[in-house]
Design an enzyme around this catalytic site. Structure first.
Site, PDB file in Angstrom:
ATOM      1  N   SER A 207       0.834  -1.188   0.000  1.00  0.00           N
ATOM      2  CA  SER A 207       0.000   0.000   0.000  1.00  0.00           C
ATOM      3  C   SER A 207       0.872   1.243   0.000  1.00  0.00           C
ATOM      4  O   SER A 207       2.025   1.197   0.427  1.00  0.00           O
ATOM      5  CB  SER A 207      -0.906  -0.016   1.232  1.00  0.00           C
ATOM      6  OG  SER A 207      -2.021   0.806   1.005  1.00  0.00           O
ATOM      7  N   GLY A 288      -8.087   1.498  -2.894  1.00  0.00           N
ATOM      8  CA  GLY A 288      -8.818   1.925  -1.701  1.00  0.00           C
ATOM      9  C   GLY A 288      -8.408   3.349  -1.382  1.00  0.00           C
ATOM     10  O   GLY A 288      -9.092   4.321  -1.672  1.00  0.00           O
ATOM     11  N   ARG A 289      -7.190   3.455  -0.814  1.00  0.00           N
ATOM     12  CA  ARG A 289      -6.627   4.755  -0.435  1.00  0.00           C
ATOM     13  C   ARG A 289      -6.728   5.788  -1.545  1.00  0.00           C
ATOM     14  O   ARG A 289      -7.087   6.942  -1.310  1.00  0.00           O
ATOM     15  CB  ARG A 289      -5.155   4.542  -0.075  1.00  0.00           C
ATOM     16  CG  ARG A 289      -4.418   5.764   0.400  1.00  0.00           C
ATOM     17  CD  ARG A 289      -2.910   5.506   0.427  1.00  0.00           C
ATOM     18  NE  ARG A 289      -2.623   4.211   1.029  1.00  0.00           N
ATOM     19  CZ  ARG A 289      -2.495   4.010   2.322  1.00  0.00           C
ATOM     20  NH1 ARG A 289      -2.605   5.017   3.152  1.00  0.00           N
ATOM     21  NH2 ARG A 289      -2.247   2.797   2.785  1.00  0.00           N
ATOM     22  N   TYR A 329       2.094   3.494  11.759  1.00  0.00           N
ATOM     23  CA  TYR A 329       3.191   3.390  10.803  1.00  0.00           C
ATOM     24  C   TYR A 329       3.902   4.694  10.484  1.00  0.00           C
ATOM     25  O   TYR A 329       4.369   4.890   9.379  1.00  0.00           O
ATOM     26  CB  TYR A 329       2.807   2.688   9.493  1.00  0.00           C
ATOM     27  CG  TYR A 329       1.380   2.537   9.094  1.00  0.00           C
ATOM     28  CD1 TYR A 329       0.776   1.290   9.222  1.00  0.00           C
ATOM     29  CD2 TYR A 329       0.651   3.580   8.550  1.00  0.00           C
ATOM     30  CE1 TYR A 329      -0.528   1.099   8.822  1.00  0.00           C
ATOM     31  CE2 TYR A 329      -0.657   3.377   8.140  1.00  0.00           C
ATOM     32  CZ  TYR A 329      -1.235   2.140   8.280  1.00  0.00           C
ATOM     33  OH  TYR A 329      -2.510   1.939   7.873  1.00  0.00           O
ATOM     34  N   CYS A 356      -4.631   9.380  26.679  1.00  0.00           N
ATOM     35  CA  CYS A 356      -3.680   9.106  27.747  1.00  0.00           C
ATOM     36  C   CYS A 356      -2.580   8.173  27.281  1.00  0.00           C
ATOM     37  O   CYS A 356      -2.464   7.041  27.757  1.00  0.00           O
ATOM     38  CB  CYS A 356      -4.400   8.514  28.944  1.00  0.00           C
ATOM     39  SG  CYS A 356      -5.617   9.652  29.571  1.00  0.00           S
TER      40      CYS A 356
HETATM   41  C1  LIG Z   1      -6.136  -3.158   1.405  1.00  0.00           C
HETATM   42  C2  LIG Z   1      -6.191  -3.850   0.123  1.00  0.00           C
HETATM   43  C3  LIG Z   1      -6.415  -3.127  -1.039  1.00  0.00           C
HETATM   44  C4  LIG Z   1      -6.482  -1.626  -1.072  1.00  0.00           C
HETATM   45  O1  LIG Z   1      -5.259  -1.059  -0.761  1.00  0.00           O
HETATM   46  P1  LIG Z   1      -5.038   0.525  -0.914  1.00  0.00           P
HETATM   47  O2  LIG Z   1      -3.680   0.761  -0.447  1.00  0.00           O
HETATM   48  O3  LIG Z   1      -6.039   1.169  -0.046  1.00  0.00           O
HETATM   49  O4  LIG Z   1      -5.261   0.850  -2.333  1.00  0.00           O
HETATM   50  C5  LIG Z   1      -6.528  -3.822  -2.204  1.00  0.00           C
HETATM   51  N1  LIG Z   1      -6.445  -5.182  -2.234  1.00  0.00           N
HETATM   52  C6  LIG Z   1      -6.207  -5.897  -1.133  1.00  0.00           C
HETATM   53  C7  LIG Z   1      -6.119  -7.355  -1.226  1.00  0.00           C
HETATM   54  C8  LIG Z   1      -6.070  -5.266   0.089  1.00  0.00           C
HETATM   55  O5  LIG Z   1      -5.837  -5.973   1.185  1.00  0.00           O
END
Ligand SMILES: *Cc1c(COP(=O)(O)O)cnc(C)c1O
Length: 606
Positions: A207, A288-289, A329, A356
């Site tokens: 990622s 995703g990201r 991270y 805390c």
């Molecule tokens: C988390 C994940 C994604 C998405 O990753 P991004 O870094 O958010 O693009 C895609 N495929 C798998 C298998 C994942 O575990």
């Protein structure tokens, strides 16, 4: 502002001497209206990202774990993305948001039977199988259901990429998938199984990857593997799923450019397959990201500011509960003033949260044009991905609200979690108990002569506005006398607490009239203000519940305002648990108010 490199801010964000505006709305105005911390999503930016993926790739999947709200799921579906879920919970979120099962793919390294059953029973498009043992279980479950489940096998391509060890997933030693050397045996086995149909291979290298090269390497590894598979097993893939991980700008990184990545990746698959004499597989990606990350910002209000060893330490009203990434991270963020910037000179500050933990540091050395002061509003850029979806309730802090803005309008996507939300999983500790008798206080059925005393207590609680639903006192003494003439029957009990001859509290418990809810009773009660906190409420409730039990009532329900702490504590002592919430159910002079619904079962066997 040290604004070097590409901007991590949403496309429709403007930062100037007045502060931050997103899609035409002042951050300060949003913060006042919705509270802080607040996630603000630039809806047009998000839509455009989803559209870009849909345009550049055939059938991309949005990895919902990055940000899992129904609103985002529906938005990406509308824009043509399908969905990638990592757990049964994420599959449920997709289905509940209205996604057709045929647009959902399930992955995950430790899928339970229940998860596999959900996938098969709902008819999910694909299951990305992680290991040989899962393949066997899935086959059994699919055959039980009389269906054939399409699957991909997750390959560990041993191409490492990603911003941090914790998010590199394609290396040898990773917990995900199967090493290349194991794949031929698993493919041969899959081809024997009647419950699964192997349609291709899947790899996800990591990622926050900022280069194209590792993806091309992964393609080559997978295509070489396909050549071997064809030779050894006769298998030909229809689908090559190259995962996600496309990097975005957090501070001054150059994001992975999709319009470079897409053609390069698709050409490598096509050219590479043709060169090897393979059928050209359909290419899937799983962003995703890179769909949600830069579309959102987090707004925090500055509280305490200290100077330690020459460094200003700026505490904000959120922290590791709404964004764990800096601690998990070492993630870095661009920070800016969202209210009018201080300009007393460039400075490096440490932005810490309210939790805390010494490690609750959101930004160890943020660059700002001046030192923030209490009450200022700060914005963190690019907080859309893996913040809210990783949020916790540490220190009993509710998750922030999330608001989408577009064209000068703000819409709430997720409301802020409040104290009542945080209570909702608490189960009753014990069965309803009887309160000890109170010295000098008599609890008895109300009589007509109590009418004026009852009305006085009632009126007082109504005027306080916090406790009772009623806005006005509708009853006259004469009406009240009539009601109190028959205060205890099979249908209701009207009890009063009397001290030194005066009514100091009352409770009215009423059985529901309709046959299907006859087993339920509801009640209202109040205690005179200066007599509260002495157990009169407990004594009244205890007697009311006794009446209910004696008359065969199985369950007692009530509604209470979420901030009526004393009442919530009283009801919980009697075993009531939260069962739901009616939003804006009460219209009080001060505005709409939510009501919390609570219930208790009186039958032992429940
Ligand atoms: C988390 C994940 C994604 C998405 O990753 P991004 O870094 O958010 O693009 C895609 N495929 C798998 C298998 C994942 O575990």
């Amino acid at each position: 502002m040290a604004a070097s490199g590409p901007s991590p801010w949403p496309a429709n964000a403007v930062l100037d001497e007045a502060g931050l505006r997103v899609a035409g709305l002042e951050a300060e105005e949003l913060a006042v209206r919705f509270g802080t911390p607040l996630l603000v999503a630039d809806e047009a930016h998000l839509r455009e990202r989803a559209r870009a993926f849909a345009r550049l790739f055939p059938h991309p999947l949005y990895a919902v774990k990055a940000f899992t709200s129904h609103h985002v799921i529906r938005l990406v579906l509308e824009e043509g993305l399908d969905l990638l879920a990592a757990t049964d919970g994420e599959v449920e979120a997709c289905l509940r948001a209205g996604a057709p099962p045929s647009r959902i793919v399930l992955h995950g390294n430790n899928k339970s039977d229940a998860e596999l059953r959900l996938a098969v029973a709902e008819g999910l498009r694909l299951v990305n199988v992680d290991n040989p043992e899962e393949l066997e279980r899935l086959d059994g479950i699919a055959r039980e259901h009389g269906v054939v489940q399409d699957v991909l096998l997750r390959v560990l391509p041993e191409v490492g990429a990603g911003a941090h060890r914790a998010i590199r997933t394609g290396e040898a030693g990773s917990k995900f998938g199967m090493p290349v050397a194991e794949i031929p045996t698993v493919v041969a086995r899959a081809m024997e199984l009647a419950g699964v149909r192997l349609v291709g291979l899947h790899a996800h290298i990591g990622s926050q990857v900022l280069e194209v090269q590792p993806y091309l390497e992964a393609v080559d590894v997978l295509l070489d593997l396909l050549v071997e598979l064809r030779a050894r097993t006769g298998f030909e893939a229809d689908v090559l799923d190259l995962g996600g991980g496309f990097g975005v700008a957090y501070t001054d990184e150059t994001p992975l450019a999709l319009d470079e990545l897409a053609p390069a990746l698709l050409a490598r698959v096509r050219g590479g397959a043709e060169r090897r004499g393979l059928r050209v597989p359909h290419t899937l990606v799983e962003p995703g990201r890179s769909v949600v990350g830069q579309a959102m910002v987090t707004l925090y209000r500055v509280g305490v500011v200290k100077v330690r060893e020459g460094v200003p330490i700026v505490a904000v009203d959120g922290g590791m509960s709404d964004n764990i990434r800096p601690m998990l991270y070492g993630a870095r963020y661009r920070v800016a003033f969202a209210s009018r910037p201080r300009t007393d000179g460039p400075v490096r500050v440490r932005i810490v949260g309210r939790h805390c933990e010494s490690g609750d540091v959101l930004a160890p050395d943020a660059e700002l044009p001046g030192v923030p002061r209490p009450g200022d509003l700060l914005a963190f850029a690019a907080t859309g991905a893996y913040t809210y979806s990783m949020a916790s309730n540490y220190n009993r802090v509710g998750r922030p609200a999330v608001v989408g803005v577009e064209g000068g309008r703000a819409r709430l996507w997720l409301r802020r979690e409040d104290a009542a939300d945080l209570d909702r999983l608490e189960v009753a500790r014990a069965l309803p108990r009887r309160a000890a008798p109170l010295e000098g206080v008599e609890i008895r059925p109300a009589r007509p002569a109590d009418a004026a005393g009852f009305l006085a207590v009632y009126r007082e609680a109504v005027a306080e506005e916090r406790y009772l639903r009623a806005e006005r006192v509708v009853r006259t003494v004469r009406e009240a006398r009539r009601v109190l003439r028959r205060s205890v029957s099979d249908d209701q009990a009207f009890l009063v607490a009397v001290e030194a001859g005066a009514v100091v509290g009352w409770i009215q418990i009423v059985r529901e009239p309709h046959p299907v809810v006859r087993h339920v009773a509801t009640f209202g009660m109040a205690v005179a203000r200066e007599r509260r906190g002495r157990g009169i409420g407990s004594a009244l409730l205890s007697e009311a519940l006794r009446w209910a039990r004696d008359r065969g009532v199985a369950k007692v329900e009530l509604s209470v305002y979420p901030d009526n702490r004393a009442a919530l504590a009283l009801y919980r002592r009697f075993g009531f648990v939260e069962e739901g919430r009616l939003s804006g159910h009460s219209r009080k002079p001060s505005g709409y108010r939510d009501e919390i619904l609570m219930g208790v079962w009186l039958e032992e066997e429940r």
